[in-house]
Design an enzyme around this catalytic site. Structure first.
Site, PDB file in Angstrom:
ATOM      1  N   ASP A  15      -8.049  -4.145  -0.874  1.00 36.75           N
ATOM      2  CA  ASP A  15      -8.485  -4.614  -2.186  1.00 36.75           C
ATOM      3  C   ASP A  15      -8.335  -6.119  -2.333  1.00 36.75           C
ATOM      4  OD1 ASP A  15      -8.981  -1.966  -3.258  1.00 36.75           O
ATOM      5  OD2 ASP A  15      -6.815  -1.705  -3.251  1.00 36.75           O
ATOM      6  N   HIS A  36       0.849  -1.187   0.000  1.00 40.88           N
ATOM      7  CA  HIS A  36       0.000   0.000   0.000  1.00 40.88           C
ATOM      8  C   HIS A  36       0.881   1.232   0.000  1.00 40.88           C
ATOM      9  CE1 HIS A  36      -3.093   2.900   1.276  1.00 40.88           C
ATOM     10  NE2 HIS A  36      -3.960   2.015   0.862  1.00 40.88           N
TER      11      HIS A  36
END
Length: 428
Positions: free
Chosen positions: A363, A306
């Site tokens: 996600d 991330h």
């Protein structure tokens, strides 16, 4: 602790104020830098630039903390509802029972869209991507409510906020129905927010619509987890567009376009595509873990790492647990979830991933959960947009009312040709 920093440049010292946030974050205030020194800062992607001071969301990627207005995301997802979280983000505090009941009534009375706006759908081709339709319809709302979209008018803002929250599920569901050639299903205001969205997506006029409460709760949690995430690409877009005092419909439509990109809101779709590829190739997770380590393999492990988190994304575990509940309730044995679990375990134990902070992010599991809920892949980013709407609104509202707001206008360092004379076309 010193509250100023000193910059030494060209034989002179310049003092820069140090701003300290409520969680101890420190920032150099460089607003006067160019006037004092003639210098600007260069920070591609704004990875180290604070564009604003905000009271909405605190994120500490080093230790995996996400809080909205001081409340941990884990507590909001476990105990709250999406509409409660939306109120918190937009108005600053969790609502009382009376405030919450009034809020629900205020929002649900706007769930229908203008019938003429509904006819706009007929102009889109059958296979138009739902995100293209969603962004178009959101900005089109400004044409239908143009008497109440003055960004600087509090009453206009309040009704626009309610219209956007109420109508985006309807617009999204109509977009999906358009793509599969089914009739539009109108909202039913006795249903909860998530339940109504699932009803409009999957109901048909010839059958009674029953929405499983486990599925509705799982979707509600997903929306909470997407509600805001500080100054990401789409949120920064809302603030940048809104800083010109463009109406809120225009600002969130622009944010939808930013969210559409595969490096932002489209990432969960890429995860499902990756899991499908591994499944079709026999489900050999170890093979793809090794491929991910090779620079020349052209295989990228989606859903890991991330831009901000350097440890496990706190939202990922919540979605993983929701996946388990939904799949157990529906009696589904999803091989993609097994592959996802094996990949996550490999990432937690493999030095390659640990050294690079490549942990599963939100996600990674959200695409699997959307699949379990029956939501098609090209609707994933639309669902993300629905969840992110309260955050976009809250960030716009904070920006538009702040006395420190100026129209967004980044600087640049020019690297093109120096001054040169114009040459007539017949002499070039």
């Amino acid at each position: 602790m010193a509250n100023k920093a000193t910059l030494h440049y060209d034989g002179r010292d310049y003092e820069l104020p140090v701003i300290i946030g409520t969680e101890g974050e420190k920032a150099l205030d460089i607003r006067g830098l160019r006037d004092q020194t003639g210098l600007i800062t260069l920070d591609s992607g704004y990875g180290n630039t604070g564009a604003c001071a905000s009271e909405i969301t605190f994120l500490d990627g080093e230790v995996g903390i996400l809080r909205h207005r001081g409340y941990a995301i884990e507590d909001l997802a476990e105990h709250g509802t999406f509409m409660e979280t939306a109120y918190l983000l937009i108005y600053g505090d969790l609502p009382t029972r009376a405030q919450y009941d009034a809020w629900i009534v205020d929002v649900t009375r706007h769930t229908l869209i203008h019938e003429n706006l509904r006819h706009v759908y007929q102009g889109f081709p059958l296979k138009a991507h739902p995100m293209a339709i969603l962004s178009s319809m959101l900005v089109s709302m400004s044409a239908f409510y143009q008497d109440q979209y003055n960004a600087m008018d509090r009453a206009h803002s309040d009704i626009t906020i309610r219209r956007l929250l109420a109508k985006i599920p309807t617009i999204a569901a109509f977009s999906y129905k358009k793509s599969i050639g089914q009739p539009f299903i109108y909202p039913e205001n006795h249903r909860s927010y998530a339940e109504n969205l699932l009803h409009m997506l999957f109901a048909v006029p010839c059958e009674e619509s029953n929405v499983d409460p486990v599925m509705a709760r799982a979707l509600d949690q997903l929306l909470i987890l997407h509600a805001d995430h500080e100054q990401n690409c789409s949120t920064s877009t809302v603030r940048l567009v809104g800083s010109s005092q463009a109406n809120l419909y225009a600002a969130v439509s622009a944010a939808c376009c930013a969210l559409w990109g595969p490096l932002h809101g489209g990432a969960n779709q890429a995860v499902v595509d990756m899991l499908g590829r591994i499944q079709q190739d026999g489900g050999d997770v170890k093979k793809y873990v090794e491929l991910a380590k090779k620079k020349d393999s052209n295989f990228r492990l989606m859903g890991f790492g991330h831009r901000v988190y350097k440890i496990f994304d706190p939202r990922a575990k919540i979605i993983r647990d929701a996946c388990d509940r939904v799949l157990k309730k529906l009696g589904i044995k999803d091989p993609m979830l097994d592959i996802a679990t094996e990949l996550a375990e490999a990432a937690r134990s493999d030095d390659y991933f640990i050294e690079r902070n490549l942990y599963p992010n939100v996600d990674f599991y959200s695409g699997v959960l959307y699949r379990a809920l029956g939501i098609p892949t090209d609707m994933f980013t639309v669902m993300f947009a629905i969840g992110r709407m309260p955050g976009w609104i809250a960030q716009w509202k904070e920006m538009i009312t702040s006395p420190d707001t100026r129209i967004g206008r980044p600087r640049q360092v020019y690297t093109g040709p120096p001054a040169r004379p114009y040459v007539p076309i017949d002499k070039r």
